[in-house]
Write a protein that holds these residues in place. Structure first.
Motif, PDB file in Angstrom:
ATOM      1  N   THR A   1     -42.613  30.949 -12.181  1.00  0.00           N
ATOM      2  CA  THR A   1     -41.405  29.991 -12.444  1.00  0.00           C
ATOM      3  C   THR A   1     -41.406  30.041 -13.839  1.00  0.00           C
ATOM      4  OG1 THR A   1     -41.998  28.575 -10.511  1.00  0.00           O
ATOM      5  CG2 THR A   1     -40.526  27.638 -12.189  1.00  0.00           C
ATOM      6  N   LEU A   2     -42.225  29.778 -14.677  1.00  0.00           N
ATOM      7  CA  LEU A   2     -42.288  29.671 -16.200  1.00  0.00           C
ATOM      8  C   LEU A   2     -41.431  31.022 -16.714  1.00  0.00           C
ATOM      9  CD1 LEU A   2     -45.447  27.876 -16.920  1.00  0.00           C
ATOM     10  CD2 LEU A   2     -43.469  27.079 -16.901  1.00  0.00           C
ATOM     11  N   VAL A   3     -41.850  32.068 -16.137  1.00  0.00           N
ATOM     12  CA  VAL A   3     -41.480  33.499 -16.482  1.00  0.00           C
ATOM     13  C   VAL A   3     -39.885  33.586 -16.206  1.00  0.00           C
ATOM     14  CG1 VAL A   3     -41.864  36.063 -16.097  1.00  0.00           C
ATOM     15  CG2 VAL A   3     -43.733  34.640 -16.427  1.00  0.00           C
ATOM     16  N   LEU A   4     -39.580  33.267 -15.097  1.00  0.00           N
ATOM     17  CA  LEU A   4     -38.387  33.422 -14.576  1.00  0.00           C
ATOM     18  C   LEU A   4     -37.139  32.641 -15.546  1.00  0.00           C
ATOM     19  CD1 LEU A   4     -38.535  33.645 -10.820  1.00  0.00           C
ATOM     20  CD2 LEU A   4     -38.201  35.597 -12.150  1.00  0.00           C
ATOM     21  N   GLN A   5     -37.848  31.289 -15.867  1.00  0.00           N
ATOM     22  CA  GLN A   5     -36.828  30.426 -16.494  1.00  0.00           C
ATOM     23  C   GLN A   5     -36.983  30.715 -17.978  1.00  0.00           C
ATOM     24  OE1 GLN A   5     -35.603  26.514 -14.735  1.00  0.00           O
ATOM     25  NE2 GLN A   5     -37.229  26.898 -13.194  1.00  0.00           N
TER      26      GLN A   5
ATOM     27  N   GLY B   1     -39.016  32.844 -19.661  1.00  0.00           N
ATOM     28  CA  GLY B   1     -38.758  34.238 -20.428  1.00  0.00           C
ATOM     29  C   GLY B   1     -37.616  35.192 -20.125  1.00  0.00           C
ATOM     30  N   LEU B   2     -37.111  34.826 -18.748  1.00  0.00           N
ATOM     31  CA  LEU B   2     -35.999  35.892 -18.533  1.00  0.00           C
ATOM     32  C   LEU B   2     -34.804  34.824 -18.574  1.00  0.00           C
ATOM     33  CD1 LEU B   2     -37.395  37.795 -15.440  1.00  0.00           C
ATOM     34  CD2 LEU B   2     -37.348  38.585 -17.873  1.00  0.00           C
ATOM     35  N   GLY B   3     -34.619  33.740 -18.800  1.00  0.00           N
ATOM     36  CA  GLY B   3     -33.755  32.958 -19.072  1.00  0.00           C
ATOM     37  C   GLY B   3     -32.790  32.537 -17.986  1.00  0.00           C
ATOM     38  N   LEU B   4     -33.305  32.642 -16.555  1.00  0.00           N
ATOM     39  CA  LEU B   4     -32.555  32.289 -15.527  1.00  0.00           C
ATOM     40  C   LEU B   4     -32.235  30.777 -15.371  1.00  0.00           C
ATOM     41  CD1 LEU B   4     -34.492  34.699 -12.682  1.00  0.00           C
ATOM     42  CD2 LEU B   4     -32.657  35.104 -14.399  1.00  0.00           C
ATOM     43  N   SER B   5     -31.173  30.492 -14.642  1.00  0.00           N
ATOM     44  CA  SER B   5     -31.068  29.155 -14.391  1.00  0.00           C
ATOM     45  C   SER B   5     -32.072  28.892 -13.032  1.00  0.00           C
ATOM     46  CB  SER B   5     -29.429  29.060 -14.020  1.00  0.00           C
ATOM     47  OG  SER B   5     -29.488  29.554 -12.631  1.00  0.00           O
ATOM     48  N   PRO B   6     -32.218  27.428 -13.032  1.00  0.00           N
ATOM     49  CA  PRO B   6     -32.859  26.993 -11.692  1.00  0.00           C
ATOM     50  C   PRO B   6     -32.324  27.444 -10.368  1.00  0.00           C
ATOM     51  CG  PRO B   6     -32.359  24.938 -13.256  1.00  0.00           C
ATOM     52  CD  PRO B   6     -31.588  26.210 -13.912  1.00  0.00           C
ATOM     53  N   LEU B   7     -31.072  27.595 -10.441  1.00  0.00           N
ATOM     54  CA  LEU B   7     -30.661  28.103  -9.060  1.00  0.00           C
ATOM     55  C   LEU B   7     -30.886  29.771  -8.854  1.00  0.00           C
ATOM     56  CD1 LEU B   7     -28.954  27.981  -6.468  1.00  0.00           C
ATOM     57  CD2 LEU B   7     -26.996  28.232  -7.930  1.00  0.00           C
ATOM     58  N   HIS B   8     -30.720  30.328 -10.011  1.00  0.00           N
ATOM     59  CA  HIS B   8     -31.067  32.011  -9.989  1.00  0.00           C
ATOM     60  C   HIS B   8     -32.527  31.880  -9.739  1.00  0.00           C
ATOM     61  CE1 HIS B   8     -30.099  36.006 -11.883  1.00  0.00           C
ATOM     62  NE2 HIS B   8     -30.638  35.945 -10.721  1.00  0.00           N
ATOM     63  N   ALA B   9     -33.323  31.149 -10.589  1.00  0.00           N
ATOM     64  CA  ALA B   9     -34.867  31.384 -10.284  1.00  0.00           C
ATOM     65  C   ALA B   9     -35.312  30.889  -8.765  1.00  0.00           C
ATOM     66  CB  ALA B   9     -35.615  30.402 -11.316  1.00  0.00           C
ATOM     67  N   GLY B  10     -34.536  29.936  -8.333  1.00  0.00           N
ATOM     68  CA  GLY B  10     -34.718  29.674  -6.860  1.00  0.00           C
ATOM     69  C   GLY B  10     -34.275  30.899  -5.817  1.00  0.00           C
ATOM     70  N   TYR B  11     -33.138  31.462  -6.129  1.00  0.00           N
ATOM     71  CA  TYR B  11     -32.769  32.576  -5.311  1.00  0.00           C
ATOM     72  C   TYR B  11     -33.810  33.809  -5.420  1.00  0.00           C
ATOM     73  CZ  TYR B  11     -28.311  30.304  -4.509  1.00  0.00           C
ATOM     74  OH  TYR B  11     -26.979  29.705  -4.089  1.00  0.00           O
ATOM     75  N   THR B  12     -34.519  34.009  -6.583  1.00  0.00           N
ATOM     76  CA  THR B  12     -35.302  34.957  -6.935  1.00  0.00           C
ATOM     77  C   THR B  12     -36.458  34.994  -5.906  1.00  0.00           C
ATOM     78  OG1 THR B  12     -34.479  35.137  -9.235  1.00  0.00           O
ATOM     79  CG2 THR B  12     -36.712  36.176  -8.647  1.00  0.00           C
ATOM     80  N   PHE B  13     -36.889  33.488  -5.811  1.00  0.00           N
ATOM     81  CA  PHE B  13     -37.809  33.243  -4.915  1.00  0.00           C
ATOM     82  C   PHE B  13     -37.513  33.171  -3.289  1.00  0.00           C
ATOM     83  CE2 PHE B  13     -40.064  31.235  -8.503  1.00  0.00           C
ATOM     84  CZ  PHE B  13     -41.319  31.586  -8.159  1.00  0.00           C
TER      85      PHE B  13
ATOM     86  N   SER C   1     -43.365  47.744 -17.576  1.00  0.00           N
ATOM     87  CA  SER C   1     -41.805  47.152 -18.162  1.00  0.00           C
ATOM     88  C   SER C   1     -41.967  46.654 -19.571  1.00  0.00           C
ATOM     89  CB  SER C   1     -41.248  46.418 -16.947  1.00  0.00           C
ATOM     90  OG  SER C   1     -41.268  46.789 -15.864  1.00  0.00           O
ATOM     91  N   GLY C   2     -42.940  45.783 -19.918  1.00  0.00           N
ATOM     92  CA  GLY C   2     -42.991  45.179 -20.771  1.00  0.00           C
ATOM     93  C   GLY C   2     -41.663  44.261 -21.281  1.00  0.00           C
ATOM     94  N   ASP C   3     -41.165  44.560 -22.340  1.00  0.00           N
ATOM     95  CA  ASP C   3     -39.878  43.735 -22.675  1.00  0.00           C
ATOM     96  C   ASP C   3     -38.840  43.929 -22.049  1.00  0.00           C
ATOM     97  OD1 ASP C   3     -39.330  46.001 -23.862  1.00  0.00           O
ATOM     98  OD2 ASP C   3     -39.195  45.397 -25.993  1.00  0.00           O
ATOM     99  N   SER C   4     -38.798  45.115 -20.888  1.00  0.00           N
ATOM    100  CA  SER C   4     -37.825  45.375 -20.106  1.00  0.00           C
ATOM    101  C   SER C   4     -37.988  44.893 -18.794  1.00  0.00           C
ATOM    102  CB  SER C   4     -37.689  46.983 -19.917  1.00  0.00           C
ATOM    103  OG  SER C   4     -37.567  47.642 -21.222  1.00  0.00           O
ATOM    104  N   THR C   5     -38.852  44.004 -18.498  1.00  0.00           N
ATOM    105  CA  THR C   5     -39.128  43.170 -17.268  1.00  0.00           C
ATOM    106  C   THR C   5     -37.978  42.785 -16.789  1.00  0.00           C
ATOM    107  OG1 THR C   5     -41.524  43.131 -17.865  1.00  0.00           O
ATOM    108  CG2 THR C   5     -40.698  41.645 -16.010  1.00  0.00           C
ATOM    109  N   SER C   6     -37.305  42.711 -15.455  1.00  0.00           N
ATOM    110  CA  SER C   6     -36.416  41.917 -14.938  1.00  0.00           C
ATOM    111  C   SER C   6     -36.765  41.358 -13.712  1.00  0.00           C
ATOM    112  CB  SER C   6     -35.298  42.917 -14.802  1.00  0.00           C
ATOM    113  OG  SER C   6     -35.747  43.943 -13.878  1.00  0.00           O
ATOM    114  N   TRP C   7     -36.107  40.456 -13.308  1.00  0.00           N
ATOM    115  CA  TRP C   7     -36.316  39.744 -11.909  1.00  0.00           C
ATOM    116  C   TRP C   7     -36.276  40.636 -10.885  1.00  0.00           C
ATOM    117  CZ3 TRP C   7     -32.868  39.741  -8.332  1.00  0.00           C
ATOM    118  CH2 TRP C   7     -31.226  39.862  -8.605  1.00  0.00           C
ATOM    119  N   ALA C   8     -35.294  41.624 -11.071  1.00  0.00           N
ATOM    120  CA  ALA C   8     -34.985  42.650  -9.800  1.00  0.00           C
ATOM    121  C   ALA C   8     -36.425  43.491  -9.386  1.00  0.00           C
ATOM    122  CB  ALA C   8     -33.646  43.513 -10.058  1.00  0.00           C
ATOM    123  N   ARG C   9     -37.122  43.892 -10.548  1.00  0.00           N
ATOM    124  CA  ARG C   9     -38.130  44.605 -10.537  1.00  0.00           C
ATOM    125  C   ARG C   9     -39.265  43.969  -9.559  1.00  0.00           C
ATOM    126  NH1 ARG C   9     -38.554  48.045 -16.222  1.00  0.00           N
ATOM    127  NH2 ARG C   9     -36.548  49.002 -16.127  1.00  0.00           N
TER     128      ARG C   9
END
Length: 468
Positions: A284-288, A290-302, A349-357
């Motif tokens: 959760t900390l990484v998604l919001q 690190g990757l700057g996702l909104s709470p809703l986007h982070a929720g959808y990722t889960f 991935s390192g700094d290229s890490t994305s939620w999709a991966r």
């Protein structure tokens, strides 16, 4: 109708254990909660909950499971209201601590009512659904929590994640008052106040410094508390042993720990719950962060993880009589593979890490834990075949919740330490790698222990007696 009422209470407790993860940025902005306050808001609830479960179970034995469930649920609802009305970090921390204690009064009664009211042929299925509520509540905290925050229901902001419990709790109390029977009385044990204070205090001595020691730069008092937790627990267990030898009624039945099946089951619980819930917290900390996702986007990722968990949770209880402990082991393997793939993806991935991966391995993690978590308690209790089923269930649930809280606090400390002052994507990915590495070690330990749990007997063969 009775089982949904009980499971609603279990779901609320687990939901509130993890929904605050997605609200952390909002709490920082709206009430200026610092990192120490955030960790107390997240894990403080967990350690008051975990440390109070055994005592809550004993109080249910004394005053009755039905009465304790109703009062516990009502108190939890009131504490949730206080959380939603908090005006400062200190008020919210205090309300969360109370919320954890009231959850500890409520949840043991769920198990006691299932064990005492349901007939044996329906009990294993009910225990399976108990596990479903246990697991899906935590996952839903990430998914539904994000949706509630993004929707800004009635303009309440982060407060809605606590206030949503109020109508649910009121309905649960009203239906429980009408529907819940009192299990047959098996005598009214006495409360062991020395044991209650000793066990709860020992757990608190360990968890408090784990939660806030790092943000306070590990002062002397934190190390003193950690060091004192071991002799404090040893002294508490010694008291329990002496009390039992005198014919008293100790809070903990220490003979449970001589049951090999039960002891192995505890090891599995510690490994699975600490690994899974620390991963959920850190991701959760990484998604919001690190990757700057909104709470809703982070929720959808889960959401894919949640769907996989829910699907496997529905499958597990129906197959537990056939596969038993093999179902737990299979789930642990699948979750471990998912964590290992996540670790490889992050390193590559390192700094290229994305939620999709991360979606693919997250599905495996959800699938594996969905197989293992819901049936674990039932498998261990059935395999141990102990006469003290209620006490065993209480200790097992305490180990699960303590492991969740300790995983979030202890492994979360490793995450923040590895993160340091660097808040770019690569730093968050590196920190999550540490969490996954520790989690994989715990998963391997849990897998070895689960392989030694008894499996259902083959048709025509009588089961072997439980090892004690």
């Amino acid at each position: 109708m009775m089982l949904p009422v009980l499971l609603a209470a279990m779901f609320m407790v687990q939901f509130d254990l993890f929904v605050v993860n997605v609200a952390a940025p909002s709490l920082e902005h709206d009430i200026h909660a610092g990192q120490a306050a955030l960790e107390l808001i997240v894990a403080g609830y967990g350690f008051t909950y975990a440390s109070g479960l055994v005592t809550g179970g004993r109080l249910g034995d004394i005053v009755g499971s039905r009465v304790m469930f109703l009062w516990g649920t009502l108190s939890f609802t009131a504490a949730s209201l206080l959380c939603g009305l908090a005006q400062s970090p200190g008020q919210l921390v205090a309300a969360r601590l109370v919320q954890g204690l009231t959850g500890a009064a409520m949840v043991p009664q769920v198990l006691a009512l299932i064990m005492g009211v349901f007939p044996p042929q329906e009990r294993s299925k009910a225990m399976g659904w108990f596990g479903v509520a246990l697991g899906t509540g935590g996952v839903a905290g990430q998914v539904l929590g994000g949706a509630l925050l993004q929707g800004d229901v009635l303009g309440l902001g982060w407060r809605v994640i606590f206030l949503v419990n109020v109508p649910i709790g009121v309905v649960a109390v009203a239906l429980g008052w009408r529907l819940l029977p009192q299990p047959p009385s098996q005598g009214r044990p006495k409360l062991d106040p020395v044991g209650a204070i000793g066990v709860s205090g020992s757990l608190a001595l360990a968890l408090i410094p784990l939660v806030i020691g790092r943000t306070e730069h590990w002062p002397v008092w934190a190390w003193i508390m950690l060091g004192a937790s071991v002799p404090a627990m040893a002294a508490s267990l010694r008291w329990e042993s002496v009390l039992a030898s005198r014919g008293g009624q100790p809070l903990l039945d220490l003979t449970l720990f001589r049951n090999k099946v039960f002891a192995r089951g505890l090891i599995v619980c510690v490994g699975v719950f600490a690994a899974f819930y620390s991963f959920m917290f850190s991701l959760t900390l990484v998604l919001q962060g690190g990757l700057g996702l909104s709470p809703l986007h982070a929720g959808y990722t889960f959401a894919p993880l949640a769907v996989a968990f829910a699907g496997a949770s529905l499958f597990g209880p129906r197959k537990v009589a056939v596969y038993g402990a093999r179902l737990v082991s299979a789930g642990i393997v699948i979750a471990g593979v998912g964590m290992a793939i996540t670790l490889v993806v992050l390193q590559a991935s390192g700094d290229s890490t994305s939620w999709a991966r991360l979606i693919g391995p997250m599905v495996l993690i959800g699938l594996g834990n969905g197989l293992a978590v819901p049936v674990l308690a039932g498998v261990v209790l059935a395999g141990a075949r102990t006469a003290a089923a209620g006490a065993a269930a209480g200790v097992l649930t305490t180990s699960q919740q303590f492991s969740s809280a300790a995983g979030v606090a202890g492994i979360g400390t490793v995450f923040f330490t590895a993160l340091g002052s660097h808040h770019d994507v690569a730093a968050f990915a590196h920190s999550l790698e540490w969490v996954l590495g520790i989690g994989l070690v715990l998963i391997v330990i849990a897998l070895v222990a689960s392989a030694m749990l008894p499996s259902p007997p083959r048709p025509g063969k009588a089961p072997k007696p439980a090892a004690n």
